[in-house]
Design an enzyme around this catalytic site. Structure first.
Site, mmCIF file in Angstrom:
data_model
loop_
_atom_site.group_PDB
_atom_site.id
_atom_site.type_symbol
_atom_site.label_atom_id
_atom_site.label_comp_id
_atom_site.label_asym_id
_atom_site.label_seq_id
_atom_site.Cartn_x
_atom_site.Cartn_y
_atom_site.Cartn_z
ATOM 1 N N GLN A 109 -5.305 -1.609 -6.573
ATOM 2 C CA GLN A 109 -5.982 -0.884 -5.768
ATOM 3 C C GLN A 109 -6.769 0.337 -6.381
ATOM 4 O OE1 GLN A 109 -4.345 2.612 -3.084
ATOM 5 N NE2 GLN A 109 -4.135 0.647 -1.840
ATOM 6 N N ASP A 160 0.966 -1.242 -0.006
ATOM 7 C CA ASP A 160 0.001 0.089 -0.048
ATOM 8 C C ASP A 160 0.819 1.179 -0.074
ATOM 9 O OD1 ASP A 160 -2.330 1.443 -0.017
ATOM 10 O OD2 ASP A 160 -2.505 1.338 2.113
ATOM 11 N N SER A 190 -8.049 4.671 0.636
ATOM 12 C CA SER A 190 -7.895 3.219 -0.374
ATOM 13 C C SER A 190 -9.409 2.828 -0.126
ATOM 14 C CB SER A 190 -7.143 2.208 0.415
ATOM 15 O OG SER A 190 -5.776 2.870 0.501
#
Length: 298
Positions: A290, A216, A240
């Site tokens: 993502q 991430d 996110s």
């Protein structure tokens, strides 16, 4: 929705180590709980909850099965001062595959919902994307040296990022963030070499969790490069939304890996980013995707 890697930080002396974040108390065969260290953050880093959920899922399957994919949906901002309860459930245990769900719960509400799949390794066809051309990390200056002439705000951001995530970075080219500081646009892609500065247990589950944690790092910021944007400069809403990771090969995070990141699309207040992780020998370790909230603040 959970925070990305770019929000305001606490003093370094209060920061937990990566090894501490990956440790959880096992309540029974399907339930786990974190022991949060004292710290001052508004929201939890999304990679932290994703990694802990991955670790929890790994601890519920037979030892002959390795995780090959994890799909997480971030539903709410986490509270960094409160423990997280991870509730795993068996979806399927077949001859070659196992599937688990993991629910991360704080204050009685779900923060993250994860689905993870495991596979007994077996022979098959093999190919992979190639390691991008560029210098090895040992041929690059330290991140601090690379940022030495940059704006003080960017130097402070880098120092905090490395300290907060227990990571060391090396950059093969200038980060789009520094070009944006000059008001310049860049293509939506960036590369970073990284490794942990912490001492991690060498078991497969811990190292898998560490890889999930760093997946991430910086990823959503790639989508700002064509728009000359900087996450920490204000005027932006970002978080996110979901995070998917496919695990191809094991890796020790105290060894360098190259994280190649790009964004193929942004629109409607969202951005889609992809990533590929390679080791020094050019082996593809993992693929990441993502989608995040990314829009001007109103």
């Amino acid at each position: 929705m959970l925070r990305t890697d770019h929000e305001a930080s606490a003093p370094h002396e209060a920061l937990p180590r990566l090894s501490t974040l990956l440790e959880m108390e096992q309540l029974d065969s399907m339930n786990f709980r974190t022991r949060p260290p004292a710290r001052e953050e508004a929201r939890t880093f999304g990679g932290e909850v994703f990694a802990q959920a991955v670790v929890a899922s790994c601890r519920t399957v037979p030892a002959d099965r390795a995780i090959h994919s994890a799909h997480g949906h971030f539903l709410r901002a986490g509270d960094p001062a409160a423990p997280v309860h991870y509730r795993a459930a068996v979806v399927r245990d077949g001859r070659s595959f196992s599937v688990r769900t993991v629910e991360a719960v704080q204050h009685g509400r779900t923060v993250l919902l994860l689905t993870a799949s495991f596979h007994v390794p077996e022979p098959g066809f093999s190919h992979q994307a190639l390691l991008p051309d560029g210098p090895a990390p040992e041929q690059l200056p330290s991140a601090r040296s690379a940022f030495a002439a940059s704006h003080p705000v960017d130097r402070a951001w880098l120092e905090d990022l490395q300290q907060r995530r227990s990571l060391e970075f090396r950059f093969p080219e200038e980060l789009p963030r520094l070009a944006a500081r000059r008001g310049e646009r860049r293509s939506p892609r960036q590369h970073v070499w990284l490794r942990t500065t912490d001492t991690l247990a060498q078991d497969r589950v811990t190292q898998t969790g560490a890889l999930a944690y760093v997946s991430d790092a910086l990823l959503l910021s790639t989508a700002l490069a064509p728009h000359s944007g900087i996450m920490t400069e204000g005027g932006l809403s970002f978080a996110s939304l979901d995070h998917t990771m496919w695990f191809h090969a094991p890796h020790r995070l105290d060894e360098w890996l190259l994280y190649e990141q790009e964004s193929d699309w942004a629109g409607g207040g969202r951005a889609l980013c992809q990533g590929r992780m390679y080791d020094l020998e050019g082996r593809l370790l993992a693929t990441v995707a993502q989608e995040g909230l990314l829009r001007p603040s109103t």
